[in-house]
Structures are given as C-alpha cells and as structure tokens.
Design an enzyme around this catalytic site. Structure first.
Site, PDB file in Angstrom:
ATOM      1  CE  LYS A  50      -3.525   0.470   2.440  1.00  0.00           C
ATOM      2  NZ  LYS A  50      -3.986   1.136   1.524  1.00  0.00           N
ATOM      3  CD  GLU A  94      -3.582   4.107   3.008  1.00  0.00           C
ATOM      4  OE1 GLU A  94      -4.182   4.563   2.061  1.00  0.00           O
ATOM      5  OE2 GLU A  94      -2.415   3.478   2.731  1.00  0.00           O
TER       6      GLU A  94
HETATM    7  C1  5RP Z   1      -3.000   4.907  -0.643  1.00  0.00           C
HETATM    8  C2  5RP Z   1      -3.195   3.696  -0.733  1.00  0.00           C
HETATM    9  C3  5RP Z   1      -4.312   3.205  -1.691  1.00  0.00           C
HETATM   10  O1  5RP Z   1      -5.194   2.482  -0.844  1.00  0.00           O
HETATM   11  C4  5RP Z   1      -3.591   2.426  -2.740  1.00  0.00           C
HETATM   12  O2  5RP Z   1      -2.834   3.155  -3.469  1.00  0.00           O
HETATM   13  C5  5RP Z   1      -4.731   2.093  -3.812  1.00  0.00           C
HETATM   14  O3  5RP Z   1      -5.318   2.968  -4.474  1.00  0.00           O
HETATM   15  P1  5RP Z   1      -6.325   3.041  -5.494  1.00  0.00           P
HETATM   16  O4  5RP Z   1      -7.469   2.707  -4.845  1.00  0.00           O
HETATM   17  O5  5RP Z   1      -6.487   4.417  -6.009  1.00  0.00           O
HETATM   18  O6  5RP Z   1      -6.139   2.074  -6.691  1.00  0.00           O
HETATM   19  O7  5RP Z   1      -2.231   2.851  -0.249  1.00  0.00           O
HETATM   20  O8  5RP Z   1      -1.784   5.157   0.267  1.00  0.00           O
END
Ligand code: 5RP
Length: 225
Positions: A94, A103
């Site tokens: 992530k 997160e």
């Molecule tokens: C943000 C994250 C997001 O959850 C991850 O990048 C997925 O993003 P998306 O749903 O736009 O594909 O970790 O830090």
C-alpha cells in the site's frame, strides 16, 4: 458501474450502526466513503469515521460523516481501504496514494481490515508495484544512496509539478522498484530497522477480508487465520 466502485459499495455493507470505521485513501476507497456518506444521509446510519489522510478527511467532512482522530477512539471496529498489490498469501503493498503511514496506524488499531480492489491488484508475488518507503527529509539522500547500493532502484517521489512530494505526516517517500519480493517479512524487518525510515508499504498479516470487483460482480475472499 466500474470495478472499484463495485468493491467500494459492497464493502460499505459491512458497516453497521455504532461502529468506529477506519476510512481508507485512494480512488477505490473514495467510492466506499461516498457510499457510507450516502447511508449516513439516507438511512440514518450512525457511525464514527477515522480517516487515513487529509484527502479522505475532506471528503468525509463534506459528506457529513462524523469524524474522530485515531487518538480520540479506544479502537477501530473495521477499516476499509484500497491496496496496490495483494499476493496469493494475502500480504499487501500500500502507499501508492502516499497515505501509507496513517493507513498503517489506523489498520494496526483495527479489529478487522477489509481491502477493496479490482482484479488487477491480485498478484502471485509482491514487487511489481514499487514499494513506498516513508522517510524523514533529514538524511533522505543517504537512504536513496543506500537503497541504490542494495540494488533496490529507489526513486524519490515527486508531485506532478515536479516538487518533492511531502506526505500528510511531513515526510518524503522513496519508491523501491524491486520487481519481485521473495521474502516480504525479511524485507519489512530490514526496513523497520533503518534509521530515518518512518514506515514502509508492506502490510503484512493485516487484512481479514478482500473484496474484489470483477466483471461478474463483487467477490469476497475471507483470509484464512
Ligand atoms: C494510498 C493507498 C491506496 O489504498 C492504494 O494506493 C490503492 O489506491 P487506488 O484505490 O487508487 O488504486 O495505499 O496510500
């Protein structure tokens, strides 16, 4: 309906009255927050949201979702968030949206975590997606050099305007282009012990349920304990 929206709406069904809900960040999480906002407004759903970024905080506030910070709640019942990659054994990367630190803090204090993704995020092994490492600015060039020497192909993340990206926590992100991560646990352990590294985007043994948006509808995978 697009696949991210499908997963987001399906996940919002897991939210029930009285819950403290961790609200993730990114384009998939945005659909989930919209749906929770709709349920608060139209169904009188009563929850407290704990956001994982300034971006999600702005969205949730605009939708009228009552919010508290992670330090104002005893725990989080359920966090719903996106992911950049999920391996066959349910480890994740992530941080593509630069919110990995908050997160991970919110996920750590959550009783249950649901990740919402489209099919493209499911992989056999992690690593094709660059692994974000959040670092303090002081000494960040030394870390870039160290990662270079290790063969990790580091890139200091910039904004679309070409400025160094600064996270909500005031840090930088170094993306490691590893291609394949054979031992995520060992890599996570190595990164955990580097001075100047605040957090990394390996989310290991964190997710309990994965909801995948697919052409034939949402698929729910309960991760074996
Ligand atoms: C943000 C994250 C997001 O959850 C991850 O990048 C997925 O993003 P998306 O749903 O736009 O594909 O970790 O830090």
């Amino acid at each position: 309906m697009n696949l991210k929206q499908m997963a987001g709406i399906e996940a919002a069904k897991y939210v029930t009255d009285g819950m403290i809900v961790g609200l993730g960040t990114g384009s998939t999480a945005k659909f989930m927050v919209d749906e929770i906002g709709r349920r608060v407004k139209e169904e009188g759903l009563s929850i407290i949201g704990v956001t994982t970024s300034k971006e999600t905080e702005r969205q949730a506030q605009a939708l009228g979702i009552p919010l508290k910070s992670i330090d104002e709640v005893p725990y989080v019942d359920l966090t719903i968030d996106g992911a950049d990659e999920i391996s066959a054994d349910f480890q994740g990367i992530k941080g593509g949206g630069a919110a990995l630190l908050f997160e991970k803090v919110v996920a750590t204090y959550s009783k249950k975590c649901i990740w919402i993704v489209d099919e493209s995020k499911l992989v056999n092994k992690l690593g094709k997606f660059p692994l974000p490492v959040e670092v303090i600015p002081y000494g960040s060039q030394q870390l870039v050099q160290l990662f270079e020497e290790k063969g990790f192909a580091p890139v200091l993340r910039k904004t679309s305007a070409g400025e160094i990206l600064v996270t909500d926590g005031g840090h930088y992100i170094i993306d490691l282009h590893l291609k394949e991560i054979n031992d995520p646990i060992a890599l996570g352990d190595y990164l955990d012990h580097l001075v100047g590294v605040v957090e990394h985007g390996l989310f290991l043994h964190i997710v309990s349920t994965v909801i995948v948006g697919g052409e034939t509808g949402p698929r729910t995978i309960n991760v074996p304990e």
